[in-house]
Design a protein around this motif. Structure first.
Motif, PDB file in Angstrom:
ATOM      1  N   THR A  59      -8.956 -20.866  12.116  1.00  0.00           N
ATOM      2  CA  THR A  59      -7.782 -21.355  11.376  1.00  0.00           C
ATOM      3  C   THR A  59      -7.588 -22.863  11.454  1.00  0.00           C
ATOM      4  O   THR A  59      -6.651 -23.388  10.837  1.00  0.00           O
ATOM      5  CB  THR A  59      -6.501 -20.675  11.919  1.00  0.00           C
ATOM      6  N   TRP A  60      -8.442 -23.587  12.164  1.00  0.00           N
ATOM      7  CA  TRP A  60      -8.171 -24.986  12.470  1.00  0.00           C
ATOM      8  C   TRP A  60      -8.104 -25.884  11.234  1.00  0.00           C
ATOM      9  O   TRP A  60      -7.435 -26.914  11.233  1.00  0.00           O
ATOM     10  CB  TRP A  60      -9.210 -25.529  13.449  1.00  0.00           C
ATOM     11  N   ARG A  61      -8.743 -25.477  10.130  1.00  0.00           N
ATOM     12  CA  ARG A  61      -8.743 -26.322   8.925  1.00  0.00           C
ATOM     13  C   ARG A  61      -7.358 -26.449   8.297  1.00  0.00           C
ATOM     14  O   ARG A  61      -7.081 -27.421   7.582  1.00  0.00           O
ATOM     15  CB  ARG A  61      -9.719 -25.754   7.883  1.00  0.00           C
ATOM     16  N   ASP A  62      -6.492 -25.462   8.540  1.00  0.00           N
ATOM     17  CA  ASP A  62      -5.167 -25.460   7.916  1.00  0.00           C
ATOM     18  C   ASP A  62      -4.061 -25.998   8.822  1.00  0.00           C
ATOM     19  O   ASP A  62      -2.879 -25.919   8.474  1.00  0.00           O
ATOM     20  CB  ASP A  62      -4.793 -24.031   7.491  1.00  0.00           C
ATOM     21  N   SER A  64      -1.341 -28.195  10.607  1.00  0.00           N
ATOM     22  CA  SER A  64      -0.511 -29.387  10.411  1.00  0.00           C
ATOM     23  C   SER A  64      -0.247 -29.964  11.802  1.00  0.00           C
ATOM     24  O   SER A  64       0.612 -29.473  12.533  1.00  0.00           O
ATOM     25  CB  SER A  64       0.809 -29.023   9.718  1.00  0.00           C
ATOM     26  N   TRP A  65      -0.963 -31.008  12.166  1.00  0.00           N
ATOM     27  CA  TRP A  65      -0.870 -31.544  13.522  1.00  0.00           C
ATOM     28  C   TRP A  65       0.478 -32.196  13.785  1.00  0.00           C
ATOM     29  O   TRP A  65       0.916 -32.289  14.930  1.00  0.00           O
ATOM     30  CB  TRP A  65      -2.000 -32.519  13.784  1.00  0.00           C
ATOM     31  N   THR A 159      -0.387 -19.547   5.666  1.00  0.00           N
ATOM     32  CA  THR A 159      -1.672 -19.989   6.233  1.00  0.00           C
ATOM     33  C   THR A 159      -1.484 -21.164   7.185  1.00  0.00           C
ATOM     34  O   THR A 159      -2.143 -21.242   8.226  1.00  0.00           O
ATOM     35  CB  THR A 159      -2.648 -20.393   5.112  1.00  0.00           C
ATOM     36  N   ALA A 163      -2.045 -21.191  11.323  1.00  0.00           N
ATOM     37  CA  ALA A 163      -2.909 -22.217  11.911  1.00  0.00           C
ATOM     38  C   ALA A 163      -2.169 -23.047  12.954  1.00  0.00           C
ATOM     39  O   ALA A 163      -2.719 -23.360  14.021  1.00  0.00           O
ATOM     40  CB  ALA A 163      -3.450 -23.124  10.807  1.00  0.00           C
TER      41      ALA A 163
END
Length: 247
Positions: A59-62, A64-65, A159, A163
């Motif tokens: 899930t790391w691509r989605d 929101s840091w 999504t 993530a």
């Protein structure tokens, strides 16, 4: 009870892989019943931290840091306060509190989902959610409902929410373990190595099972199963705590 706990871990991991959360709500009550309110929460947090790490890879691509950072920084004082409360509270009262927190968290989530309230994703709102989440994670091992409420109120895409939760759960899981061990004098739960191995195998099995089922099981169905199991576990923990208090 050991068999029920292992099944709860598998189902909880399935839920987290499919819906993004729910592992602690399902796993926590059964492990609290099995190991007690202190060791049970530590084992729950350890298992859920491993689950978050496994789910993170997919899930790391989605992520929101920005949201992850807001939640994490504000959760740290909350988990420190929660760990202190858990270290001084009597077992019976703590088990009752855990059961009530799980039931209240489920009721709040269901209530918010049925309302059309929309709030802006402001920093104070995110920080408040993170603080409450950190405190609940340290006390009861359930840090998801508070940030889930934030996601529902701000209409965060599912999504992105799934993530965001994984690195957040990973960091606060490690932080909760460190805080609880610090307040307990570094005493780790006295559980046999084979049982730790069974827990790890159950987590891995649940993760890969969830990966296979993610495209076949609708999210509402998975959430429904999660809510029923979590409610049953929360009620069981509450009744058990009341029974301890009456002794």
């Amino acid at each position: 009870m050991e068999v029920l706990a292992v099944l709860a871990i598998v189902v909880g991991t399935l839920s987290q892989r499919i819906t993004g959360m729910g592992s602690a709500l399902i796993i926590g009550p059964f492990l609290v019943l099995l190991f007690g309110p202190v060791d049970g929460v530590i084992v729950t947090v350890a298992a859920c931290t491993l689950i978050a790490l496994l789910v993170l890879f997919g899930t790391w691509r989605d992520i929101s840091w920005r949201v992850v950072t807001t939640f994490t920084i504000s959760a740290l004082p909350g988990l420190a306060a929660g760990a202190w409360v858990a270290s001084v509270a009597p077992n019976a009262q703590l088990q009752i509190a855990i059961g009530l927190m799980i039931i209240a968290a489920l009721a709040t989530s269901l209530m918010l989902e049925r309302r059309s309230v929309l709030l802006k994703p402001t920093l104070p709102l995110g920080a408040s959610a993170g603080f409450v989440s950190g405190a609940m994670n340290a006390i009861a091992g359930v840090g998801g409902p508070a940030v889930s409420a934030y996601a529902i109120l701000t209409r965060m895409p599912h999504t992105v929410f799934v993530a965001v939760l994984q690195p957040y759960f990973l960091v606060i899981g490690l932080g909760t373990l460190a805080a609880k061990l610090a307040f307990s004098g570094g005493v780790w739960p006295q559980i046999s190595p084979w049982l730790w191995l069974v827990i790890i195998v159950a987590v891995v099995a649940g993760h890969f099972g969830g990966t296979a089922l993610a495209k076949r099981v609708p999210v509402p169905v998975a959430r429904g199963v999660m809510i029923v199991l979590a409610l049953a576990g929360g009620l069981a923990a509450l009744v058990s705590g009341i029974a301890l208090l009456a002794q």
